[in-house]
Design a protein around this motif. Structure first.
Motif, PDB file in Angstrom:
ATOM      1  N   ASP A  77       0.832  -1.089   0.000  1.00 25.67           N
ATOM      2  CA  ASP A  77       0.018   0.021  -0.206  1.00 25.67           C
ATOM      3  C   ASP A  77       1.096   1.633  -0.181  1.00 25.67           C
ATOM      4  N   ARG A  78       2.263   1.062   0.538  1.00 25.37           N
ATOM      5  CA  ARG A  78       3.047   2.156   1.166  1.00 25.37           C
ATOM      6  C   ARG A  78       2.809   3.006  -0.533  1.00 25.37           C
ATOM      7  N   LEU A  79       3.695   1.046  -1.192  1.00 28.42           N
ATOM      8  CA  LEU A  79       5.005   1.835  -2.345  1.00 28.42           C
ATOM      9  C   LEU A  79       3.770   2.043  -3.528  1.00 28.42           C
ATOM     10  N   LYS A  80       2.363   1.625  -3.298  1.00 25.20           N
ATOM     11  CA  LYS A  80       1.090   2.377  -4.229  1.00 25.20           C
ATOM     12  C   LYS A  80       1.042   3.693  -4.265  1.00 25.20           C
ATOM     13  N   GLN A  81       1.225   4.339  -2.895  1.00 26.43           N
ATOM     14  CA  GLN A  81       1.051   5.674  -2.813  1.00 26.43           C
ATOM     15  C   GLN A  81       2.108   6.535  -3.612  1.00 26.43           C
ATOM     16  N   ARG A  82       3.568   6.235  -2.539  1.00 22.59           N
ATOM     17  CA  ARG A  82       4.527   6.451  -3.608  1.00 22.59           C
ATOM     18  C   ARG A  82       4.913   6.661  -4.803  1.00 22.59           C
ATOM     19  N   LEU A  83       4.362   5.177  -5.245  1.00 22.44           N
ATOM     20  CA  LEU A  83       4.214   5.688  -7.461  1.00 22.44           C
ATOM     21  C   LEU A  83       3.539   6.654  -7.757  1.00 22.44           C
ATOM     22  N   ASP A  84       1.899   6.552  -7.161  1.00 19.41           N
ATOM     23  CA  ASP A  84       1.049   7.704  -7.513  1.00 19.41           C
ATOM     24  C   ASP A  84       1.905   8.691  -7.307  1.00 19.41           C
ATOM     25  N   TRP A  85       2.227   9.041  -6.444  1.00 19.48           N
ATOM     26  CA  TRP A  85       3.316  10.630  -6.045  1.00 19.48           C
ATOM     27  C   TRP A  85       4.227  11.025  -7.142  1.00 19.48           C
ATOM     28  N   LEU A  86       4.831   9.487  -7.407  1.00 15.25           N
ATOM     29  CA  LEU A  86       5.581   9.645  -8.811  1.00 15.25           C
ATOM     30  C   LEU A  86       5.367  10.022 -10.153  1.00 15.25           C
ATOM     31  N   VAL A  87       4.339   9.738 -10.470  1.00 16.87           N
ATOM     32  CA  VAL A  87       4.262   9.395 -11.670  1.00 16.87           C
ATOM     33  C   VAL A  87       3.211  11.152 -12.236  1.00 16.87           C
ATOM     34  N   ASN A  88       3.007  11.675 -10.845  1.00 14.73           N
ATOM     35  CA  ASN A  88       2.346  12.333 -11.170  1.00 14.73           C
ATOM     36  C   ASN A  88       3.059  13.810 -10.730  1.00 14.73           C
ATOM     37  N   THR A  89       4.627  13.994 -10.326  1.00 13.62           N
ATOM     38  CA  THR A  89       5.679  14.480 -10.758  1.00 13.62           C
ATOM     39  C   THR A  89       5.801  14.559 -11.956  1.00 13.62           C
ATOM     40  N   PRO A  90       5.963  15.947 -12.231  1.00 14.57           N
ATOM     41  CA  PRO A  90       6.457  17.043 -12.925  1.00 14.57           C
ATOM     42  C   PRO A  90       7.700  16.368 -13.686  1.00 14.57           C
ATOM     43  N   HIS A  91       8.160  15.572 -14.439  1.00 19.08           N
ATOM     44  CA  HIS A  91       9.816  15.704 -15.236  1.00 19.08           C
ATOM     45  C   HIS A  91       9.609  15.235 -16.858  1.00 19.08           C
ATOM     46  N   GLY A  92      10.532  14.789 -17.514  1.00 22.65           N
ATOM     47  CA  GLY A  92      11.007  14.836 -18.627  1.00 22.65           C
ATOM     48  C   GLY A  92      10.639  13.633 -18.978  1.00 22.65           C
ATOM     49  N   ASP A  93      11.017  12.823 -20.132  1.00 23.89           N
ATOM     50  CA  ASP A  93      11.510  11.014 -20.155  1.00 23.89           C
ATOM     51  C   ASP A  93      12.375  10.180 -19.266  1.00 23.89           C
ATOM     52  N   PHE A  94      13.019  10.981 -18.469  1.00 21.24           N
ATOM     53  CA  PHE A  94      13.987  10.964 -17.145  1.00 21.24           C
ATOM     54  C   PHE A  94      13.622  11.904 -16.012  1.00 21.24           C
ATOM     55  N   LEU A  95      13.650  11.479 -15.159  1.00 19.15           N
ATOM     56  CA  LEU A  95      14.207  12.503 -14.401  1.00 19.15           C
ATOM     57  C   LEU A  95      14.920  13.637 -13.529  1.00 19.15           C
ATOM     58  N   LEU A  96      15.020  13.643 -14.291  1.00 15.79           N
ATOM     59  CA  LEU A  96      16.173  15.107 -14.320  1.00 15.79           C
ATOM     60  C   LEU A  96      15.873  15.520 -15.756  1.00 15.79           C
ATOM     61  N   GLY A  97      14.515  15.405 -16.909  1.00 21.00           N
ATOM     62  CA  GLY A  97      14.041  16.230 -18.238  1.00 21.00           C
ATOM     63  C   GLY A  97      14.591  15.256 -19.068  1.00 21.00           C
ATOM     64  N   ASP A  98      15.168  15.152 -20.285  1.00 22.62           N
ATOM     65  CA  ASP A  98      15.311  14.980 -21.110  1.00 22.62           C
ATOM     66  C   ASP A  98      16.729  14.241 -21.521  1.00 22.62           C
ATOM     67  N   HIS A  99      17.205  13.431 -20.412  1.00 20.24           N
ATOM     68  CA  HIS A  99      18.457  12.722 -20.535  1.00 20.24           C
ATOM     69  C   HIS A  99      18.766  11.739 -19.067  1.00 20.24           C
ATOM     70  N   PHE A 100      19.289  10.582 -19.447  1.00 17.29           N
ATOM     71  CA  PHE A 100      20.070   9.895 -18.046  1.00 17.29           C
ATOM     72  C   PHE A 100      20.556   9.990 -17.619  1.00 17.29           C
ATOM     73  N   THR A 101      20.634  10.280 -16.250  1.00 16.63           N
ATOM     74  CA  THR A 101      21.205  10.468 -15.302  1.00 16.63           C
ATOM     75  C   THR A 101      21.475   8.739 -14.584  1.00 16.63           C
ATOM     76  N   VAL A 102      22.303   8.725 -13.206  1.00 15.47           N
ATOM     77  CA  VAL A 102      22.377   7.936 -12.302  1.00 15.47           C
ATOM     78  C   VAL A 102      21.315   7.379 -11.917  1.00 15.47           C
ATOM     79  N   ALA A 103      20.295   8.407 -11.595  1.00 18.18           N
ATOM     80  CA  ALA A 103      19.125   7.679 -10.884  1.00 18.18           C
ATOM     81  C   ALA A 103      18.317   7.465 -11.717  1.00 18.18           C
ATOM     82  N   ASP A 104      18.343   7.776 -12.621  1.00 19.89           N
ATOM     83  CA  ASP A 104      17.152   6.311 -13.353  1.00 19.89           C
ATOM     84  C   ASP A 104      18.044   4.777 -13.488  1.00 19.89           C
ATOM     85  N   GLY A 105      18.959   5.131 -13.733  1.00 23.33           N
ATOM     86  CA  GLY A 105      19.852   3.587 -13.351  1.00 23.33           C
ATOM     87  C   GLY A 105      18.771   2.516 -12.094  1.00 23.33           C
ATOM     88  N   TYR A 106      18.737   4.106 -10.975  1.00 26.81           N
ATOM     89  CA  TYR A 106      18.305   2.944  -9.441  1.00 26.81           C
ATOM     90  C   TYR A 106      17.520   3.180  -9.290  1.00 26.81           C
TER      91      TYR A 106
END
Length: 204
Positions: A129-158
């Motif tokens: 249940d907690r994971l579902k809440q966090r993922l709901d938040w994640l998909v509703n947080t503005p960002h581009g194709d990757f977490l920091l915008g338009d290019h891959f960073t190490v956060a995306d690998g994680y």
């Protein structure tokens, strides 16, 4: 400088493995049985990391760095031109650290707990249940194709590494098509495929 990465296939060590592939730095892999705390040659892994878990990045001079978020930032900083992390002092660097901390504390720990075979049913329901809440938040947080915008960073690998565990703990991502698309997008990157292949997680 060359490196040795102590890893277990598909574990959180996949994140720095992806970072090493993206950075094109020289490295050697040492496979670890994290349940038995042994290495492929039979050696005692707790002699490398007394806490008994991966990842560990060993430097050619013998130094060892633990904790995935620290390791991937170190790797990124060795190859600034590849933009795997924003430079120190740049505001975006703190956005990267925010994401690494969020993934570590809010996703990694909860998803990882679902691997525990003795986890009580109610505890498992709590983590899901907690994971579902966090993922709901994640998909509703503005960002581009990757977490920091338009290019891959190490956060995306994680994030890719942790979300990939869903298939092993019966945590279905189909409720978040944005995340399914994200996983497909990151999973097709050549350096991600290289790491998956080297860990035996992707067959040719």
């Amino acid at each position: 400088m060359s490196y040795k990465l102590y890893y277990a296939p598909g574990a959180c060590s996949l994140s720095p493995h992806i970072a090493l592939c993206a950075a094109e730095l020289p490295y050697e892999l040492v496979k670890v049985d994290i349940r038995q705390k042994t290495m492929a040659d039979g050696g005692d892994f707790t002699a490398i990391n007394p806490l008994g878990y991966v990842p560990v990045l060993e430097f050619s001079d013998g130094r060892r760095l633990t904790e995935g978020p620290a390791i991937v930032q170190y790797i990124a900083d060795q190859v600034p031109d590849k933009r795997l992390a924003p430079p120190a002092g740049d505001y975006q660097r703190y956005e990267l650290q925010r994401w690494l901390n969020f993934i570590s504390t809010e996703l990694h720990k909860m998803m990882g707990a679902l691997f525990n075979p003795v986890l009580a049913e109610k505890a498992g329901d709590f983590f899901r249940d907690r994971l579902k809440q966090r993922l709901d938040w994640l998909v509703n947080t503005p960002h581009g194709d990757f977490l920091l915008g338009d290019h891959f960073t190490v956060a995306d690998g994680y994030l890719f590494t942790v979300l990939n565990w869903g298939q092993f703990v019966d945590f279905d991502l189909s409720a978040w098509p944005q995340l399914q698309n994200y996983m497909a997008r990151v999973g097709q990157l050549p350096f991600v495929q290289q790491a998956l292949r080297e860990e035996g997680l992707l067959k040719d």
